[in-house]
Design a protein around this motif. Structure first.
Motif, PDB file in Angstrom:
ATOM      1  N   ARG A   1      34.414  35.000  44.980  1.00 46.10           N
ATOM      2  CA  ARG A   1      34.138  35.790  43.777  1.00 46.10           C
ATOM      3  C   ARG A   1      32.702  36.320  43.744  1.00 46.10           C
ATOM      4  O   ARG A   1      32.345  37.120  42.880  1.00 46.10           O
ATOM      5  N   THR A   2      31.869  35.907  44.675  1.00 42.84           N
ATOM      6  CA  THR A   2      30.510  36.424  44.753  1.00 42.84           C
ATOM      7  C   THR A   2      30.497  37.945  44.847  1.00 42.84           C
ATOM      8  O   THR A   2      29.559  38.601  44.376  1.00 42.84           O
ATOM      9  N   GLN A   3      31.531  38.526  45.454  1.00 45.79           N
ATOM     10  CA  GLN A   3      31.565  39.981  45.599  1.00 45.79           C
ATOM     11  C   GLN A   3      31.508  40.692  44.250  1.00 45.79           C
ATOM     12  O   GLN A   3      30.873  41.739  44.127  1.00 45.79           O
ATOM     13  N   LYS A   4      32.150  40.140  43.232  1.00 41.93           N
ATOM     14  CA  LYS A   4      32.116  40.746  41.900  1.00 41.93           C
ATOM     15  C   LYS A   4      30.675  40.856  41.396  1.00 41.93           C
ATOM     16  O   LYS A   4      30.309  41.832  40.726  1.00 41.93           O
ATOM     17  N   LEU A   5      29.863  39.857  41.696  1.00 42.88           N
ATOM     18  CA  LEU A   5      28.473  39.856  41.252  1.00 42.88           C
ATOM     19  C   LEU A   5      27.615  40.767  42.127  1.00 42.88           C
ATOM     20  O   LEU A   5      26.712  41.450  41.628  1.00 42.88           O
ATOM     21  N   LEU A   6      27.876  40.802  43.425  1.00 42.29           N
ATOM     22  CA  LEU A   6      27.144  41.708  44.298  1.00 42.29           C
ATOM     23  C   LEU A   6      27.388  43.159  43.917  1.00 42.29           C
ATOM     24  O   LEU A   6      26.502  44.015  44.070  1.00 42.29           O
ATOM     25  N   ASP A   7      28.576  43.436  43.405  1.00 38.78           N
ATOM     26  CA  ASP A   7      28.894  44.801  42.986  1.00 38.78           C
ATOM     27  C   ASP A   7      28.062  45.261  41.792  1.00 38.78           C
ATOM     28  O   ASP A   7      28.011  46.456  41.489  1.00 38.78           O
TER      29      ASP A   7
END
Length: 485
Positions: free
Chosen positions: A229-235
């Motif tokens: 779910r880190t990708q949601k934050l990187l976005d």
């Protein structure tokens, strides 16, 4: 809801986003070092990989021909070896700090080569595990398959060869997470049981996190360790497109209450195969065993199992390891999401913005690497001299091309054929060759259509043919890579 201890608790030295094994371990190390740490994550960890993990503490059991064919893979193996050596002291410190259920559950790992696999994958990976054990002078012992404790496979899936790795154990992931969390709180850490919605920043400086309920937390440093779910934050960050994107290695595992109340003493596993981590059975005490695990790459984390994955897992376990499991009870079905970067390697270190750190992309190795990575990332955050080189896996990078396109295509072909045999397909003998001859040029043509320069790892190349969303994700990422050279 969030833990509230007054206004002063809303500002921290460090915010660690993600309460799986990696996030918890780092938060604990930093708190032990006197930092005011807020650990973010919902208590039930809906998208975590740790909660569904078999938690095998092994480096060599995961070795494949592909892994050691590249310098990056070998570096990852050597990180795993260092982590293995740290686990006894890590567990002893946890057990001294807080009481709880036993964490360690297995003594050693038994690797079996069974009749269900293919020579291109199973035989080759079985052999390369032994080669690497010899290379690094690590102990192992051959076992006659007839002497294997607890194994009773069906005849056509029986083990042909086996050996024991005495220094690769396993832990109960649920007990480990409970003990880590209790130690973190006891040491003075703060649990923030809300979901992080975005990382806040002013220009190129990260300042904190906004929660899903709208509350803002501030911190001197922010660590993104939220797995897939880190990708949601990187976005939510300008640096996000320059970091290899994350997808989920969605997997299903199961806890079984054995019909006869027995369990093996060691982990029992096959080599990695079929784009996955091999079939494995892990003792969990009190007549329980863990069965794991499937691995299907998905553009988004999942929370519910698919029927076909659960059926496949249970059938494999009772056919390939112990027929008596057919009469056993399924105590629990678990779903986990392994964080997989699109080049197949971890994202570790400074995140390309001031005060931002990233600690994810570890695929199947996050829990096993947690003692090592928590110490190493903490040292860097505190301005200390690190002891391990992680620069290869710096998050802001061009994609690591560990294998040639031809090697990746061959892996796709071999593992696709392997899936068929593990699922007991019935085809005329000469059809294997015909299918392979058609599959290879089709895969090569797709790789060229996907991108003329970059080639993703085999499982992602395979998935991108089936998922337009993943194909678009890869094309967009590769375009950004060319722009930012």
């Amino acid at each position: 809801m969030s833990v509230r201890q007054g206004a002063e608790s809303r500002s921290f030295d460090v915010l660690v986003v993600g309460n799986g094994a990696l996030g918890l371990s780092l938060a604990l190390v930093l708190t032990r070092r006197g930092q005011r740490v807020g650990l973010l994550g919902q208590p039930h960890r809906p998208w975590a990989g740790s909660t569904a993990a078999g938690a095998m503490l092994g480096s060599f059991g995961e070795v494949t021909t592909s892994l050691v064919a590249s310098q990056y893979g070998r570096q990852k193996l050597e990180l795993g070896m260092k982590a293995t050596a740290m686990w006894p002291e890590w567990l002893a410190a946890l057990e001294a700090e807080v009481s709880g259920a036993d964490i360690k559950t297995a003594e050693g790992t038994t690797v079996i080569l069974n009749a269900i696999g293919t020579s291109e994958i199973d035989d080759a990976n079985f052999a390369v595990i032994r080669e690497e054990l010899n290379r690094y002078e690590q102990p192992f012992e051959d076992i006659d398959p007839v002497d294997l404790d607890w194994v009773d496979a069906e005849p056509i899936s029986r083990p042909l060869r086996a050996f024991q790795i005495p220094n690769e154990h396993a832990v109960n992931s649920a007990a480990l997470l409970e003990r880590l969390e209790a130690a973190f709180v006891k040491t003075g850490g703060t649990l923030v049981t809300e979901l992080a919605a975005e990382v806040t920043h002013t220009g190129d400086q990260v300042t904190g996190v906004t929660l899903a309920n709208g509350e803002r937390l501030t911190a001197g440093q922010v660590v993104l360790a939220a797995g897939a779910r880190t990708q949601k934050l990187l976005d939510t960050l300008p640096v996000g497109p320059r970091i290899p994107r994350l997808v989920s290695g969605y997997g299903v595992s199961a806890l079984m209450r054995t019909a006869d109340g027995t369990a093996p003493r060691s982990v029992i596993r096959t080599p990695n195969r079929s784009f996955a981590c091999g079939l494995h059975v892990v003792p969990r005490g009190e007549g329980q065993v863990y069965l794991g695990a499937t691995n299907i790459l998905s553009p988004e984390p999942r929370v519910d199992p698919e029927m076909r994955d659960l059926v496949f897992l249970l059938q494999c376990a009772h056919r390939q390891v112990r027929r008596g499991l057919w009469d056993s009870e399924v105590a629990k079905v678990q779903v986990g999401n392994r964080p997989v970067s699109v080049d197949g390697f971890p994202l570790l270190g400074e995140g390309g913005m001031e005060n931002l750190w990233i600690m994810t992309g570890t695929y199947r190795d996050g829990l096993h690497l947690s003692p090592l990575l928590s110490q190493e990332i903490a040292a860097r955050m505190l301005g200390e001299e690190p002891t391990v080189d992680l620069d290869t896996f710096t998050p802001v990078r061009q994609p690591l091309q560990a294998w040639t396109r031809e090697q990746v295509i061959q892996d796709v072909v071999d593992h696709t054929i392997g899936i068929g045999y593990e699922q007991d397909w019935t085809i005329p003998v000469d059809w294997h060759g015909w299918i392979e001859k058609d599959l290879r040029p089709a895969t090569a043509a797709w790789a060229e259509e996907l991108d003329a320069e970059f080639t993703p790892p085999a499982e992602l190349l395979f998935l991108s043919r089936l998922s337009p969303e993943v194909a678009t994700l890869l094309r967009d990422y590769y375009a950004v890579c060319r722009k930012n050279r």
